[in-house]
Enzyme design. Structure first.
Site, PDB file in Angstrom:
ATOM      1  N   ASP A 240       1.038  -1.216   0.073  1.00  0.00           N
ATOM      2  CA  ASP A 240       0.178  -0.436   0.144  1.00  0.00           C
ATOM      3  C   ASP A 240       1.007   0.859  -0.190  1.00  0.00           C
ATOM      4  O   ASP A 240       2.130   1.254   0.305  1.00  0.00           O
ATOM      5  CB  ASP A 240      -0.864   0.230   1.571  1.00  0.00           C
ATOM      6  CG  ASP A 240      -1.578   0.726   1.377  1.00  0.00           C
ATOM      7  OD1 ASP A 240      -1.978   1.622   0.068  1.00  0.00           O
ATOM      8  OD2 ASP A 240      -2.030   1.703   2.557  1.00  0.00           O
TER       9      ASP A 240
ATOM     10  N   THR B 110      -0.270   5.268   0.918  1.00  0.00           N
ATOM     11  CA  THR B 110      -0.257   5.591   1.906  1.00  0.00           C
ATOM     12  C   THR B 110      -0.576   5.655   3.751  1.00  0.00           C
ATOM     13  O   THR B 110      -1.316   4.348   3.255  1.00  0.00           O
ATOM     14  CB  THR B 110      -1.975   6.389   1.790  1.00  0.00           C
ATOM     15  OG1 THR B 110      -2.002   6.922   0.526  1.00  0.00           O
ATOM     16  CG2 THR B 110      -1.815   7.384   2.896  1.00  0.00           C
TER      17      THR B 110
ATOM     18  N   PHE C  20      -8.330  24.213 -11.167  1.00  0.00           N
ATOM     19  CA  PHE C  20      -7.217  23.256 -11.872  1.00  0.00           C
ATOM     20  C   PHE C  20      -8.319  22.164 -12.405  1.00  0.00           C
ATOM     21  O   PHE C  20      -9.005  22.030 -12.017  1.00  0.00           O
ATOM     22  CB  PHE C  20      -6.779  22.784  -9.719  1.00  0.00           C
ATOM     23  CG  PHE C  20      -5.577  21.297 -10.688  1.00  0.00           C
ATOM     24  CD1 PHE C  20      -4.447  21.551 -10.501  1.00  0.00           C
ATOM     25  CD2 PHE C  20      -6.556  20.135 -10.746  1.00  0.00           C
ATOM     26  CE1 PHE C  20      -4.039  20.167 -10.792  1.00  0.00           C
ATOM     27  CE2 PHE C  20      -5.519  19.238 -11.262  1.00  0.00           C
ATOM     28  CZ  PHE C  20      -5.016  18.995 -10.860  1.00  0.00           C
TER      29      PHE C  20
ATOM     30  N   LYS D 125      -0.454  29.409  -9.130  1.00  0.00           N
ATOM     31  CA  LYS D 125       0.505  28.141  -8.747  1.00  0.00           C
ATOM     32  C   LYS D 125       0.011  26.956  -9.852  1.00  0.00           C
ATOM     33  O   LYS D 125      -0.630  26.798 -10.422  1.00  0.00           O
ATOM     34  CB  LYS D 125       0.239  28.005  -7.740  1.00  0.00           C
ATOM     35  CG  LYS D 125      -1.063  26.777  -7.640  1.00  0.00           C
ATOM     36  CD  LYS D 125      -0.658  26.662  -5.754  1.00  0.00           C
ATOM     37  CE  LYS D 125      -1.839  26.172  -5.108  1.00  0.00           C
ATOM     38  NZ  LYS D 125      -1.583  26.344  -3.895  1.00  0.00           N
TER      39      LYS D 125
ATOM     40  N   THR E 112      -2.461   1.347  -4.824  1.00  0.00           N
ATOM     41  CA  THR E 112      -2.255   2.310  -3.860  1.00  0.00           C
ATOM     42  C   THR E 112      -4.562   3.152  -4.500  1.00  0.00           C
ATOM     43  O   THR E 112      -4.041   3.125  -5.503  1.00  0.00           O
ATOM     44  CB  THR E 112      -1.491   3.821  -3.264  1.00  0.00           C
ATOM     45  OG1 THR E 112      -2.048   4.497  -2.658  1.00  0.00           O
ATOM     46  CG2 THR E 112      -1.520   3.986  -5.302  1.00  0.00           C
ATOM     47  N   GLY E 113      -4.925   3.252  -3.238  1.00  0.00           N
ATOM     48  CA  GLY E 113      -6.088   4.167  -3.837  1.00  0.00           C
ATOM     49  C   GLY E 113      -5.772   5.597  -4.288  1.00  0.00           C
ATOM     50  O   GLY E 113      -6.803   6.362  -4.898  1.00  0.00           O
ATOM     51  N   ASP E 114      -4.476   5.777  -4.232  1.00  0.00           N
ATOM     52  CA  ASP E 114      -4.043   7.342  -4.301  1.00  0.00           C
ATOM     53  C   ASP E 114      -4.633   7.822  -6.276  1.00  0.00           C
ATOM     54  O   ASP E 114      -4.471   6.651  -6.768  1.00  0.00           O
ATOM     55  CB  ASP E 114      -3.175   8.163  -4.332  1.00  0.00           C
ATOM     56  CG  ASP E 114      -2.927   8.119  -3.151  1.00  0.00           C
ATOM     57  OD1 ASP E 114      -4.249   9.292  -3.010  1.00  0.00           O
ATOM     58  OD2 ASP E 114      -2.383   8.028  -1.846  1.00  0.00           O
TER      59      ASP E 114
ATOM     60  N   LYS F 183      -7.220  -4.751  -5.346  1.00  0.00           N
ATOM     61  CA  LYS F 183      -5.605  -4.790  -4.988  1.00  0.00           C
ATOM     62  C   LYS F 183      -6.024  -6.758  -4.092  1.00  0.00           C
ATOM     63  O   LYS F 183      -4.801  -7.512  -4.231  1.00  0.00           O
ATOM     64  CB  LYS F 183      -5.797  -4.759  -3.536  1.00  0.00           C
ATOM     65  CG  LYS F 183      -5.837  -2.561  -3.151  1.00  0.00           C
ATOM     66  CD  LYS F 183      -5.176  -2.451  -1.816  1.00  0.00           C
ATOM     67  CE  LYS F 183      -4.822  -0.918  -2.115  1.00  0.00           C
ATOM     68  NZ  LYS F 183      -4.601  -0.043  -1.051  1.00  0.00           N
TER      69      LYS F 183
END
Lengths: 353, 1079
Positions: B389, B391, B534, B557, B671-673, B792
């Site tokens: 994983d 995070t 964004f 930015k 990862t879930g990111d 997963k």
């Protein structure tokens, strides 16, 4: 950096070498010098040991006389069921070419007698033999009780089949004079057998004890095993202490042999008078009272006279095994040396290139 | 009747238990326990006797009870068997007891249920499908609910789904407008009688299909309307929901994979070996039985006189038959029961070594490593694939503002007295922020120069910090203690805003029209004129504000690559300087952002703004026109500098990853990111490097596309490889080629595969699976992003099944549980908030870096020791048992034992770890006169040892046997080192040579990885948040109303949700309101 005090760590996790798996180790590193040294040393040791053992084995003397066929008439006589209790003796003369020095031991040797059969071995009662309870015969099938329901003493197949030939050795100094070679019947057994495993009943008079005369109650009466001519308390007429369960011949027989061919100690030379140095050379004869049947199972029996050395009897096996091992070790070490040197040269030449 | 029917769709009527009862839906009680008091004994015994060894010894025991056959006493078998079975049963019982306890705890949680038009407290287990439940803030959700109404406007409510997918950010759910009108009106809620027709229970966390029929109209339901069990209600004071799925039907329970009994490969090997040995035993038995028959017919007859057998009572064949069974009993020691026990004991010992290890003890939290399963240790040395994983496992989930480059000057580096760059150490004094009452105490910065520059009043520095305080999507709140709390959407932004705050530019509050900040002690309110949000293509965000002086400024930015193209030409010098700085930051694995501003004049802005309004009102090509306008105004920017934020890795991750991959262990990150974040971390921990030949990114939207992409990647890879094959690499790999004919092993060069969850779902379909697997296994690094917990597990299963490899999964959150359970070995990171991962795991420790020691030290040693033990064990058993076989030839095959098995087994079983002392003391006791005196029949060994050990001959034989056994082994080992040296032999030889040559030199300090890679705008950022801010919908009523007169909203207030949904269709549709940063 560490917020927790150090004692917490030491309390939880012991910093011992064992728990942290940090015990010192020594790893054998097989360098050529060490290995070859060990090999050569072992080889020398084994060779020397082998030669010593062979020499000492060869220094022993042994005479074995198989009397199955010589005493065939006796066997034939006894195979006839009607004559089974008739006493039959036979005499076997032999010439001892060299004298047997030192302690001489007499053995009987049986061929093809399976004392190691499972059912046979099981058929004994240690409780009875240790003199605790004469009635303890439950393990002794099929020789537990006699027909009149009295317990057999000693019970079981081993006891029942006891070797009961009598062997007497005589020295024939000349044709008319015969001296009986004195044989000792003591210390033939293991110490533990005589003093721990086998005990007579506490009573002074063995015969009374086994016959059940002390206890008037009938159930204490015992019976001799069916194959035995004499009851247990009557085995050695000369020495009253050598009777009952403590009879040396009986104890020797009760220690079952591991292989179907075996020899058991029968007597040892009493080194007195004429025989103080051992058995002198000359004419001898065995006078055998033939009782034990071996023809029925195609077995054979013989009598053995032998001397011993520090390392046992006259078996060459151990000496040969040591010699062979020593020789092999030497061969192996030479081979290893050759391989090692060859590889080393190769490596060197590789580096030089 | 209904229970036999397969549920095709679920029909639930609200507030009508009778109606729902006829469907026999599961109630809300959950069972994870296996036994109850009555069923424990039968079920447990049944399970235990399913083990081959136990069954075998039960059979043996039965055989031994037959007196004709039994050649050994029965207690030699029953004692160890009973011992083993009771030990296992006690262990199972305690395990189950704890499961019962946790079940009870969960089942007895209270929730408020609407029964008979009244709210009543009810235990969770009594909640039924169709009930209406009231939830309060920070409560666990009891079942899968259809959200009816909530305290927030528009029926919104926020949930935290950490237990489900591991994401700690908040997600929004909203009720149907028809039901949200019900509010908290109990009588109206009690009267609610809608019927929900929906899908059957399943494990898809992000999908729900259903229709609500109420008051003659139908409303379609989707995942947005559902609150799942396991979520926690946040930031919402109450909400009402109707139970759709309860207990085992909930998505949480459906997702919890079954606990599988994990076995190691040694176990499987042992089972096969035992089977083979059993066959061998049967053969021996048959040989001996035949021998016995022959012996009986030839020799045994004659022995009947001694045994009083009646003629014909026993035929030789029958005797042979009995002998067969007798020998099976005698020779049973070749099939070792004590093997299983001994193996367990050894493993237990190894587990203790893991528990005791100080090198795996995390002193900061006082957490030692823990082997929760004691049966898998040696498998640790066999791991080929690690699934990790991100995070909380690789990273700490903490973003810190590390460096910045302002106007060509780097701040944040620490120089020592000799002006050398040094590592930041604890001894260095951080900048003291304590004078500022509003400062975040956890923030640390080690460069005092920045503070000085601020004090000097450097305008660029001020502008830089002002930008950080203005251009973001953070929401501020004051908690009861009057402290500022930032609700951040992405932790990176949180880090930047917090940094600005600590340097004196404090973001105080915002309204849809204004942003209030405190600039070095003076309050300033900026009018927010436009918010240029964004998105993934723009990779930047901007705000246009009017400062108190009345100037209009655009602050922007974004990703450096994008932003640098937008700069005014006059920035060239600064650009190259900043660019160098950015490379430096990126080389250290920091996440970088470029910062720029632009002064606008009123007239130009007004024109532009009018055009924007037009575009917004337009029906056609609205998005394109807006994007064009954004492009138009975001140009001629003046560069201010750059920031570098560290996504803090756990300690020692890089070293661990490096050494594990040196050990040929492949590491996959699941990862879930977001993809960008995942890639960034991949670079940060050296899994992805610039030296890699290729990085494949798979992001197809359907199965065909995904397969195309996979095939293309594979082709690409083979093509490159062919080119390589011509080069010098061939020589190096030649040996390997000869050894291994499998194509993928021969690949040279490093490749990486990055695949997102959406593509993964397609790739896991049956016909694409193989393509995926083949490609993935050829790559050195595989990163899967945006994956669900189930995916997963599916990935792990895939590798497990098709690669036949030993897998390890490591994770810290509830979303890793399924993966942890399905891998051969699951590891939980302990010391985090949730416990689920640890509870499901086989091993747990506090830091990712301990994995190195666990695998490469403990696993390796365990494996070695186990192998050695097995070899010795089998050797011992064969040596011991075959004696009886050979003895059979001498004792007429009568099953007499040559040695006393009874005491041997006794010692084998009870004193397995057998110290020599105990062995001999028992031996002496059993051979003692005393014990013979008590049990003459059972212990007839007295004198044997004494007699035999006093004979010189015996010692000579022992010596000879020792020599004959040891010498060949020594010779073999010696020659092996010479002829076929192993790697460790070579290393040892090399070390020896080194030691001779010179004393060991001190290790050189590791040089920094240099990387040209610049992290992109890798924020866990999502589009649409800007709209939410400008619409003001997420502002609480307690916030002060906007003071500004500009009362215009850019968008129709009701349409923002739809906008949001539309724009985030391809991701898990939720917008995040991430962690709350405490002031």
């Amino acid at each position: 950096m560490e917020e927790r005090p150090q004692h917490c760590l030491s309390r939880l996790l012991d910093n011992s070498a064992l728990k942290q798996q940090e015990l010192p180790i020594h790893r054998l590193y097989f360098t050529a010098r060490r290995v070859l040294f060990v090999f050569f040393a072992t080889g020398i040791f084994c060779l020397c040991m082998g030669i010593i053992l062979i020499l000492s084995a060869r220094s022993t003397q042994e005479i074995e006389i198989n009397y199955t066929r010589i005493c065939a008439n006796c066997a034939k006589l006894q195979e006839n069921a009607s004559n089974f209790d008739k006493e039959c003796t036979c005499s076997i003369p032999f010439y001892l070419s060299g004298k047997m020095m030192g302690n001489v031991y007499m053995y009987y040797k049986l061929y093809g007698f399976y004392q190691n059969l499972y059912l046979y071995i099981r058929s004994r009662s240690n409780r009875q033999l240790v003199g605790k309870d004469v009635k303890a015969v439950e393990d002794c099938a099929p020789f537990k009780m006699s027909d009149n329901k009295t317990p057999i003493v000693p019970c079981g197949a081993i006891a029942n089949s006891m070797f009961n030939d009598t062997i007497i050795l005589s020295h024939n100094i000349n044709s008319s004079v015969q001296i009986k070679v004195p044989m000792l019947k003591s210390r033939l057994t293991w110490w533990t057998d005589k003093y721990v495993k086998f005990q007579n009943l506490s009573s002074k008079n063995l015969a009374d004890e086994f016959r059940g005369k002390i206890h008037t109650v009938a159930q204490y009466t015992t019976t001799k095993p069916p194959n035995w001519p004499k009851p247990i308390y009557d085995l050695d007429k000369k020495d009253p202490r050598n009777n009952g369960f403590l009879n040396d011949d009986f104890i020797v027989w009760m220690r079952a042999a591991a292989f179907p061919t075996f020899k058991k100690l029968y007597g040892r030379l009493n080194r007195t008078h004429h025989f103080i140095e051992g058995l002198p050379a000359g004419n001898y004869s065995f006078n055998i009272t033939y009782n034990f049947p071996v023809t029925r199972f195609h077995g054979e029996k013989s009598v053995v006279l032998s001397t011993l050395t520090w390392c046992g009897g006259n078996s060459l096996f151990l000496g040969l095994a040591y010699t062979v091992t020593g020789a092999m070790t030497w061969l192996a070490s030479f081979a290893m040396m050759a391989i090692h040197i060859m590889l080393k040269n190769k490596k060197m030449s590789f580096f030089h290139q | 009747m209904f229970c036999f029917m397969v549920e095709v769709e679920r029909i639930v009527k609200a507030n009508d238990r009778e109606y729902n009862e006829k469907f026999q839906y599961a109630d809300n009680r959950i069972h994870t326990s296996k036994y109850n008091i009555l069923t424990f004994l039968p079920i447990n015994l049944f399970e235990q006797f399913q083990r081959v060894a136990n069954a075998y010894f039960l059979c043996l025991l039965i055989l031994q009870l037959i007196p004709e056959i039994s050649s050994l006493t029965w207690f030699t078998t029953i004692v160890p068997l009973v011992l083993v079975i009771t030990m296992t049963a006690v262990k199972d019982a305690t395990d189950d007891y704890f499961r019962h306890k946790s079940d009870n705890q969960v089942n007895n949680r209270q929730s408020e249920v609407l029964i008979n038009s009244k709210l009543q407290n009810e235990k969770w287990m009594n909640v039924k499908v169709g009930d209406i439940i009231k939830l309060e803030n920070n409560q666990f959700v009891a079942a899968d609910l259809l959200l009816l109404s909530s305290s927030e406007p528009h029926g919104l409510c926020y949930v935290e789904t950490a237990e489900l997918d591991g994401e700690t950010n908040l997600k929004v759910r909203h009720a149907l407008s028809v039901t949200s009108e019900l509010g908290a009106d109990i009588s109206r809620l009690a009267g609610f009688d809608g019927i929900v027709v929906c899908e059957v229970p399943n494990n898809k966390l992000d999908k729900f299909m259903g229709i609500l029929s109420w008051k003659d109209s139908k409303h379609s339901l989707n995942n947005e309307k559902i609150i799942l069990r396991g979520c926690i209600l946040r930031n919402t004071s109450w909400c009402f929901g109707m139970v759709i799925f309860a207990g085992p039907d909930t998505k949480l329970m459906q997702n919890s994979g079954k606990t599988k009994f994990k076995r190691t490969s040694i176990d499987r090997l042992m089972n096969t070996l035992v089977l083979w040995i059993f066959g061998f035993l049967i053969c021996l038995g048959i040989i001996l039985a035949i021998g016995n028959s022959i012996w009986e017919s030839q020799t045994g007859d004659q022995f009947r006189t001694f045994l009083f057998w009646n003629e014909g009572e026993k035929s030789s064949v029958f005797s042979g038959f009995l002998t067969f069974w007798s020998y099976i009993i005698i020779l049973n020691t070749v099939v070792p029961i004590s093997l299983y026990v001994s193996v367990e004991v050894i493993r237990l010992g190894h587990s203790y070594f893991i528990n005791w290890d100080r090198k795996m003890y995390y002193s900061r939290k006082a957490i030692p490593a823990e082997a929760r399963t004691t049966t898998l240790n040696e498998e640790l040395g066999q791991i080929e694939y690690i699934f990790s994983d991100k995070t909380g496992t690789l990273t700490q989930n903490i973003m810190t503002f590390k460096r910045c480059s302002i106007n060509g000057r780097i701040y944040g580096e620490v120089h020592d007295d000799l002006d050398q760059k040094t590592e930041i150490t604890q001894e260095k004094e951080p900048v003291d922020f304590s004078v500022k009452s509003q400062a975040d105490r956890e923030f640390q910065f080690f460069d005092h120069n920045l503070m000085e520059s601020i004090k000097m009043g450097d305008p660029k520095v001020h502008e830089f910090l002002r930008l950080l305080a203005l251009c973001h999507t953070v929401m501020s709140e004051e908690n009861s203690a009057g402290e500022l709390i930032y609700q951040v959407q992405s932790p990176d932004e949180g880090a930047l805003v917090t940094a600005a705050r600590n340097f004196g530019f404090i973001f105080k509050s915002r309204t849809p029209e204004t942003i209030t900040i405190e600039e070095l002690g003076t309050l300033a309110t900026y009018q927010l004129l436009a918010f240029l949000d964004f998105n993934n293509t723009r990779k930047r965000m901007s705000v246009i504000v009017r400062n108190p002086e009345g100037q209009i400024k655009l602050y922007s930015k974004g990703a450096d690559t994008i932003l640098f193209e937008k700069l005014h030409p006059s920035n060239e010098v600064l650009l190259s300087l900043t660019s160098d700085h950015l490379s430096e930051f990126a080389g250290e694995g920091l996440r970088t952002l470029a910062i720029a501003y632009r002064d606008l004049d009123d007239k130009y802005f007004k024109e532009w703004h009018k055009m924007l309004e037009d575009a917004n009102a337009a029906t056609e090509e609205r998005d394109e026109r807006i994007a064009g306008l954004y492009e138009e105004i975001e140009r001629d920017l003046m560069l201010l500098g750059a920031t570098a934020v560290e996504d803090k890795l756990q300690e020692g991750v890089i070293e661990t990853v490096t050494s594990l991959s040196l050990a040929n262990i492949k590491i996959w990150v699941l990862t879930g990111d977001k993809q960008e974040t995942a890639i960034n971390i991949g670079y940060a921990c050296n899994m992805l490097t610039d030296d890699m030949n290729d990085v494949f990114v798979i992001a197809g939207n359907n199965a065909v596309e995904v397969r195309e992409e996979l095939r293309k990647a594979k082709q690409n890879l083979f093509g490159q490889n062919r080119n390589f094959s011509n080069g010098h690499v061939v020589c190096e790999k030649k040996q390997q080629l000869e050894l291994d004919s499998i194509v993928e092993e021969t690949l040279t060069g490093d490749y990486a595969l990055i695949i997102n969850g959406h593509s993964l779902a397609h790739a896991l379909e049956s016909d694409v699976k193989n393509d995926l697997l083949e490609l993935a296994c050829m790559c050195k690094t595989v990163i899967c992003c945006r994956v669900t917990p189930l995916q997963k597990a599916q990935v792990v299963e895939l590798v497990k099944k098709y690669r036949n490899a030993v897998t390890l999964a490591i994770g810290d959150g509830a979303n890793d549980v399924s993966m942890i359970k399905s891998a051969h070995i699951g590891i939980g990171i302990s010391g985090q908030e949730g416990l689920q991962a640890v509870l499901a795991s086989d091993y747990s420790f506090a830091q990712f870096r301990y994995l190195q020691r666990l695998l490469l030290v403990h696993g390796r040693w365990s494996y070695f020791r186990m192998c050695k033990f097995l070899c010795y064990f089998f050797y011992k058993n064969f040596a011991f048992t075959l004696v009886h076989f050979w003895f059979g030839f001498f004792c007429g095959f009568s099953a007499q034992i040559a040695l006393d098995t009874s005491y041997w087994t006794f010692i084998n079983h009870v004193f397995i770890w057998g110290s020599i002392a105990i062995y001999f003391s028992i031996l002496f006791t059993m051979h003692s006169n005393g014990i013979f005196g008590i049990f003459p029949n059972q212990f007839p060994f007295v004198g044997n040892a004494r007699h035999s050990l006093t004979q010189k001959c015996i010692w000579l034989v022992i010596l000879l046997t020792t020599v004959a056994s040891v010498m060949p082994v020594v010779a073999f080992r010696f020659l092996k080192v010479d002829l076929y040296p192993t790697l460790s032999d070579q290393i040892r030889r090399w070390q020896k040579a080194q030691k001779k040559a010179r004393p060991p030199s001190s290790r050189r300090p590791r040089t920094r990885r240099s990387s040209s890679r610049r992290s992109g705008y890798a924020f866990a950022h999502q589009e649409g948040y800007g709209e939410l801010i400008t619409s003001g919908k997420n502002m609480r009523a307690k916030n002060p109303p906007p003071t500004s007169g500009l009362e215009k909203t850019h968008y129709n207030s009701t349409s923002w949700i739809e906008n949001l949904c539309k724009k985030t269709t391809d991701t898990v549709s939720s917008f995040s309101q991430d962690k709350t940063v405490k002031l």
